[in-house]
Structure formats: C-alpha cells, structure tokens
Design an enzyme around this catalytic site. Structure first.
Site, PDB file in Angstrom:
ATOM      1  N   GLU A  91      14.962 -41.158  25.766  1.00 40.61           N
ATOM      2  CA  GLU A  91      15.183 -40.441  25.988  1.00 40.61           C
ATOM      3  C   GLU A  91      15.675 -39.055  24.617  1.00 40.61           C
ATOM      4  O   GLU A  91      15.292 -38.342  24.368  1.00 40.61           O
ATOM      5  CB  GLU A  91      15.185 -39.892  27.276  1.00 40.61           C
TER       6      GLU A  91
ATOM      7  N   HIS B 176      14.982 -31.580  34.315  1.00 40.26           N
ATOM      8  CA  HIS B 176      15.016 -32.992  33.729  1.00 40.26           C
ATOM      9  C   HIS B 176      16.077 -33.669  33.923  1.00 40.26           C
ATOM     10  O   HIS B 176      16.923 -33.441  33.118  1.00 40.26           O
ATOM     11  CB  HIS B 176      14.547 -33.638  33.741  1.00 40.26           C
TER      12      HIS B 176
ATOM     13  N   TYR C 195       7.069 -39.497  29.636  1.00 38.06           N
ATOM     14  CA  TYR C 195       6.287 -39.106  30.521  1.00 38.06           C
ATOM     15  C   TYR C 195       5.089 -40.697  30.751  1.00 38.06           C
ATOM     16  O   TYR C 195       3.829 -40.643  31.362  1.00 38.06           O
ATOM     17  CB  TYR C 195       5.257 -38.188  31.445  1.00 38.06           C
TER      18      TYR C 195
ATOM     19  N   ASN D 180      10.866 -27.736  39.318  1.00 36.12           N
ATOM     20  CA  ASN D 180      11.580 -28.555  39.728  1.00 36.12           C
ATOM     21  C   ASN D 180      12.681 -28.424  38.938  1.00 36.12           C
ATOM     22  O   ASN D 180      13.387 -29.141  38.771  1.00 36.12           O
ATOM     23  CB  ASN D 180      11.495 -30.315  40.644  1.00 36.12           C
TER      24      ASN D 180
ATOM     25  N   LYS E 240      13.062 -27.538  32.382  1.00 34.86           N
ATOM     26  CA  LYS E 240      11.908 -26.944  31.796  1.00 34.86           C
ATOM     27  C   LYS E 240      11.213 -25.333  31.973  1.00 34.86           C
ATOM     28  O   LYS E 240      12.727 -24.614  32.637  1.00 34.86           O
ATOM     29  CB  LYS E 240      11.178 -27.876  33.261  1.00 34.86           C
TER      30      LYS E 240
HETATM   31  P1  TYD Z   1       9.555 -38.202  38.272  1.00 33.28           P
HETATM   32  O1  TYD Z   1      10.339 -39.347  36.847  1.00 33.28           O
HETATM   33  O2  TYD Z   1       9.201 -39.249  39.329  1.00 33.28           O
HETATM   34  O3  TYD Z   1      11.008 -37.312  38.870  1.00 33.28           O
HETATM   35  P2  TYD Z   1      12.505 -37.133  38.046  1.00 33.28           P
HETATM   36  O4  TYD Z   1      11.734 -36.241  37.555  1.00 33.28           O
HETATM   37  O5  TYD Z   1      13.110 -36.876  38.771  1.00 33.28           O
HETATM   38  O6  TYD Z   1      12.681 -38.600  37.800  1.00 33.28           O
HETATM   39  O7  TYD Z   1       8.361 -37.499  38.260  1.00 33.28           O
HETATM   40  C1  TYD Z   1       8.520 -36.754  36.772  1.00 33.28           C
HETATM   41  C2  TYD Z   1       7.680 -35.582  37.086  1.00 33.28           C
HETATM   42  O8  TYD Z   1       6.758 -35.549  37.548  1.00 33.28           O
HETATM   43  C3  TYD Z   1       9.283 -34.713  38.352  1.00 33.28           C
HETATM   44  O9  TYD Z   1      10.127 -33.976  38.150  1.00 33.28           O
HETATM   45  C4  TYD Z   1       7.797 -34.238  38.557  1.00 33.28           C
HETATM   46  C5  TYD Z   1       6.628 -34.580  38.401  1.00 33.28           C
HETATM   47  N1  TYD Z   1       5.586 -35.393  39.679  1.00 33.28           N
HETATM   48  C6  TYD Z   1       4.433 -34.317  40.194  1.00 33.28           C
HETATM   49  O10 TYD Z   1       4.598 -33.579  39.522  1.00 33.28           O
HETATM   50  N2  TYD Z   1       4.343 -34.719  41.697  1.00 33.28           N
HETATM   51  C7  TYD Z   1       5.080 -35.913  41.939  1.00 33.28           C
HETATM   52  O11 TYD Z   1       4.136 -36.336  43.515  1.00 33.28           O
HETATM   53  C8  TYD Z   1       5.793 -36.733  41.202  1.00 33.28           C
HETATM   54  C9  TYD Z   1       6.466 -38.491  42.252  1.00 33.28           C
HETATM   55  C10 TYD Z   1       6.286 -36.077  39.864  1.00 33.28           C
END
Ligand code: TYD
Length: 157
Positions: A133, A122, A56, A119, A16
């Site tokens: 995807e 992805h 998303y 984070n 990201k």
């Molecule tokens: P998600 O698909 O639930 O997680 P992952 O990336 O682990 O598959 O969520 C997508 C992204 O959305 C996540 O990586 C970071 C963001 N996010 C937030 O910013 N706040 C939140 O409370 C959540 C659940 C996700």
C-alpha cells in the site's frame, strides 16, 4: 523494506473523505504522534480511481464495493506513512474494528464512527500489505528519513 530494523516498520494510514470533511485529520495525527510513532510521509489528495481499485482489489466482488469506491472518491483523503516498532499491529488496535458497532470506545472508529461504510480511517492490516500500500500511494522520493533525536520513545525498545 530490506535493511530496515523492526523500529522502522511502516504502515499506511489514510484519513478517508468523511474524516477530512469532519475535520478529524488533526485528531488522527495527534493520536499517532502521542503514541510515539514517526511521520515519514503525508499528502492530501483526491484518490485516483486506479489507486482505489488497486488498493481494494481483494474486495472487488463484495456487494459493498461500488459504494466503497464512491465513498472513497467523494472528497480528498489524507494519506500518511507512520513508522515505528510494531506500528502495523498497534495502529490497527488504535483504529479499532472495521464495524463501527464493534469498535471499542477510545479507538478512532469507536470514538468517531457509527457505520461501517463511513469509518473515518484506513490502516494496513499486515506488514506485507503495508509495504504494497505504501508503494501504491507514495513515490519513494515522497518518504522522508529523519532523525527523531533523543526525545523520541521510538528508540527505547
Ligand atoms: P476491510 O479491508 O474488510 O476492513 P478494514 O478497513 O478494517 O481493513 O474493508 C475495507 C473497507 O470496506 C472498510 O473499511 C469499510 C468498507 N466495508 C463496507 O463498507 N462494508 C462492509 O461490510 C465491509 C466488510 C467493509
């Protein structure tokens, strides 16, 4: 993906914008290479809003959705397709929990992220989602089938 064997399972991994800006692309690639997965597609791009909206789409109603789209648009991402046995499940374990505070040390998020909204990486969360995807982010002509030869651990399963 009909016709592909289990060792040819594929997943979408994307570094990201925060990961690209922090020069973490090489570290992410290194982890997947060392684990024994095969890189079959990779590109640096400014993610189009249409792609992000589709990517998303199941989070559209979440309160964090606008911030998520802003963040994902804030710089280039490096999108990759990795292939190998159980790559979807294994890469989720390598990436770590969505919530950085829960992500185990040694995982990508556990090593590099302090907040869920930044984070770093992805990873597709199921084989079906991975297929969707991959076709969203890549044309089939951008994916390369290549032979790992005898030096790969991929074919020892
Ligand atoms: P998600 O698909 O639930 O997680 P992952 O990336 O682990 O598959 O969520 C997508 C992204 O959305 C996540 O990586 C970071 C963001 N996010 C937030 O910013 N706040 C939140 O409370 C959540 C659940 C996700």
């Amino acid at each position: 993906m009909g016709g592909l064997t289990r060792t040819q399972e594929r997943t979408l991994i994307a570094v990201k914008p925060d990961g690209v800006q922090r020069r973490l692309v090489g570290d992410v690639i290194r982890r997947f290479e060392r684990r024994g997965f095969k890189l079959v597609g990779m590109k640096l791009l400014q993610a189009p809003e249409k792609v992000l909206a589709e990517h998303y789409h199941d989070l559209k109603k979440k309160p964090f959705y606008p911030n998520l789209i802003n963040y994902m648009s804030s710089g280039p991402v490096v999108a990759m397709v990795w292939e190998g046995y159980n790559v979807v499940r294994t890469s989720r374990a390598m990436v770590g929990d969505t919530d950085s505070a829960e992500a185990a040390p040694g995982t990508i998020r556990g090593d590099f992220s302090v907040h869920i909204s930044r984070n770093v990486v992805h990873a597709s969360d199921s084989v079906e989602v991975a297929q969707r995807e991959i076709s969203l982010w890549f044309h089939s002509s951008e994916l390369v089938d290549w032979d790992c030869g005898s030096h790969s651990s991929l074919y020892h399963v």
